[in-house]
Design a protein around this motif. Structure first.
Motif, PDB file in Angstrom:
ATOM      1  N   ALA A   1      -6.756   2.843   8.644  1.00 34.69           N
ATOM      2  CA  ALA A   1      -6.595   3.138   9.745  1.00 34.69           C
ATOM      3  C   ALA A   1      -6.143   4.168  10.708  1.00 34.69           C
ATOM      4  O   ALA A   1      -6.630   3.947  11.801  1.00 34.69           O
ATOM      5  CB  ALA A   1      -4.665   2.668   9.956  1.00 34.69           C
ATOM      6  N   LYS A   2      -6.475   5.549  10.415  1.00 36.63           N
ATOM      7  CA  LYS A   2      -6.490   6.274  10.711  1.00 36.63           C
ATOM      8  C   LYS A   2      -8.674   6.367  11.190  1.00 36.63           C
ATOM      9  O   LYS A   2      -9.001   6.504  12.400  1.00 36.63           O
ATOM     10  CB  LYS A   2      -7.097   8.085   9.708  1.00 36.63           C
ATOM     11  CG  LYS A   2      -5.520   8.848   9.130  1.00 36.63           C
ATOM     12  CD  LYS A   2      -5.370   8.958  10.706  1.00 36.63           C
ATOM     13  CE  LYS A   2      -3.215   9.681  10.249  1.00 36.63           C
ATOM     14  NZ  LYS A   2      -3.036  10.672  11.346  1.00 36.63           N
TER      15      LYS A   2
ATOM     16  N   ILE B   1      -6.294  13.892   5.242  1.00 35.06           N
ATOM     17  CA  ILE B   1      -5.674  12.070   5.237  1.00 35.06           C
ATOM     18  C   ILE B   1      -5.384  11.431   4.053  1.00 35.06           C
ATOM     19  O   ILE B   1      -6.907  11.693   3.461  1.00 35.06           O
ATOM     20  CB  ILE B   1      -6.980  11.641   6.873  1.00 35.06           C
ATOM     21  CG1 ILE B   1      -7.512  12.154   7.855  1.00 35.06           C
ATOM     22  CG2 ILE B   1      -6.858  10.273   6.238  1.00 35.06           C
ATOM     23  CD1 ILE B   1      -8.403  11.436   8.284  1.00 35.06           C
ATOM     24  N   ASN B   2      -5.089  10.837   4.161  1.00 38.05           N
ATOM     25  CA  ASN B   2      -4.094  10.572   2.546  1.00 38.05           C
ATOM     26  C   ASN B   2      -4.478   9.371   2.189  1.00 38.05           C
ATOM     27  O   ASN B   2      -4.810   8.708   3.181  1.00 38.05           O
ATOM     28  CB  ASN B   2      -2.887  10.266   2.882  1.00 38.05           C
ATOM     29  CG  ASN B   2      -2.386   9.510   1.522  1.00 38.05           C
ATOM     30  OD1 ASN B   2      -2.714   8.676   0.624  1.00 38.05           O
ATOM     31  ND2 ASN B   2      -1.131   9.574   1.321  1.00 38.05           N
TER      32      ASN B   2
ATOM     33  N   SER C   1      -8.475   4.169  14.200  1.00 34.14           N
ATOM     34  CA  SER C   1      -7.507   4.680  15.405  1.00 34.14           C
ATOM     35  C   SER C   1      -8.829   5.557  15.981  1.00 34.14           C
ATOM     36  O   SER C   1      -8.510   6.569  16.920  1.00 34.14           O
ATOM     37  CB  SER C   1      -6.922   4.967  15.315  1.00 34.14           C
ATOM     38  OG  SER C   1      -6.880   6.370  14.743  1.00 34.14           O
TER      39      SER C   1
ATOM     40  N   ASP D   1      -4.121   6.358   1.352  1.00 32.54           N
ATOM     41  CA  ASP D   1      -3.389   5.403   1.817  1.00 32.54           C
ATOM     42  C   ASP D   1      -3.519   5.020   3.339  1.00 32.54           C
ATOM     43  O   ASP D   1      -3.861   3.586   4.173  1.00 32.54           O
ATOM     44  CB  ASP D   1      -2.275   5.317   0.996  1.00 32.54           C
ATOM     45  CG  ASP D   1      -1.960   4.868  -0.019  1.00 32.54           C
ATOM     46  OD1 ASP D   1      -2.319   4.319  -0.578  1.00 32.54           O
ATOM     47  OD2 ASP D   1      -0.663   5.719   0.016  1.00 32.54           O
ATOM     48  N   ASP D   2      -3.898   6.223   4.289  1.00 32.56           N
ATOM     49  CA  ASP D   2      -3.886   6.002   5.690  1.00 32.56           C
ATOM     50  C   ASP D   2      -5.214   6.027   6.462  1.00 32.56           C
ATOM     51  O   ASP D   2      -5.837   6.022   7.128  1.00 32.56           O
ATOM     52  CB  ASP D   2      -3.575   6.937   5.839  1.00 32.56           C
ATOM     53  CG  ASP D   2      -1.602   7.353   5.592  1.00 32.56           C
ATOM     54  OD1 ASP D   2      -0.971   6.302   5.880  1.00 32.56           O
ATOM     55  OD2 ASP D   2      -1.419   8.085   5.871  1.00 32.56           O
TER      56      ASP D   2
ATOM     57  N   SER E   1      -2.518  13.184  -0.635  1.00 35.42           N
ATOM     58  CA  SER E   1      -1.092  13.548  -0.622  1.00 35.42           C
ATOM     59  C   SER E   1      -0.721  14.451   0.093  1.00 35.42           C
ATOM     60  O   SER E   1      -1.834  15.467  -0.402  1.00 35.42           O
ATOM     61  CB  SER E   1      -0.091  12.478  -0.997  1.00 35.42           C
ATOM     62  OG  SER E   1       0.124  14.378  -2.077  1.00 35.42           O
TER      63      SER E   1
END
Length: 189
Positions: free
Chosen positions: A129-130, A122-123, A133, A125-126, A107
């Protein structure tokens, strides 16, 4: 209680509740409304299938023995999972800092408490998506060393990057930031 909270206890006669439920031939749930009403409520329209013989699962030969297993874990070297010790990572970063992209999946708060110099946060959880993208497209063909606090989240992230998103050169940092600090290596805040 020391925090000033008041605790209430309710005495329940479990035997009588179970015998009532059994006589009603219904499943039930316990419910406590802090009043004197019944503490169980019959489940209405609850369908219970009769017990059936469990389906015969094919036995996985040698599942506990990695040398003989029919299936391999995503965390096995045979599946492309690789790890690096913190000392080896530090040596790579000292001799050729641009040869390794360090991805910290903790986090933002954990990252701010201390991280490997030059690491990108980059967490976990993300992460998906990262990647979708394009945030990591610039390192797709580089060595990506994934780190977290102890090596567990980063192992999951390494498998995801390699197996799901097709990154070819991904390594998990064994022991994570905890091991890095334990070895006396510098961290940025």
């Amino acid at each position: 209680m020391s925090n000033g909270a008041v605790s209430f206890e309710k005495e329940v006669d479990v035997e009588s509740i179970l015998s009532e439920a059994s006589a009603a031939s219904q499943d039930f749930v316990f419910e406590d409304n802090d009043d004197d009403s019944d503490v169980w409520v019959a489940e209405k329209n609850f369908v219970v299938s009769p017990p059936t013989e469990p389906a015969s699962e094919p036995e996985v030969k040698g599942a506990l023995d990695p040398e003989q297993a029919d299936i391999l874990s995503a965390y096995s070297s045979e599946q492309g999972f690789r790890e690096i010790a913190v000392g080896d990572l530090r040596q790579h970063l000292d001799t050729a800092p641009d040869s390794v992209f360090v991805l910290d999946v903790r986090s933002a708060w954990e990252f701010s408490r201390g991280h490997i110099p030059g690491a990108t946060n980059i967490n976990m959880d993300d992460l998906s998506a990262k990647v979708k993208s394009g945030a990591l497209d610039h390192v797709r063909d580089s060595t990506v060393a994934v780190i977290c606090a102890a090596g567990l989240r980063s192992a999951q992230a390494a498998v995801r990057l390699h197996r799901v998103f097709g990154f070819q050169d991904v390594v998990n940092v064994r022991g994570g930031t905890t091991e890095w600090i334990k070895n006396g290596f510098h961290v940025d805040m």
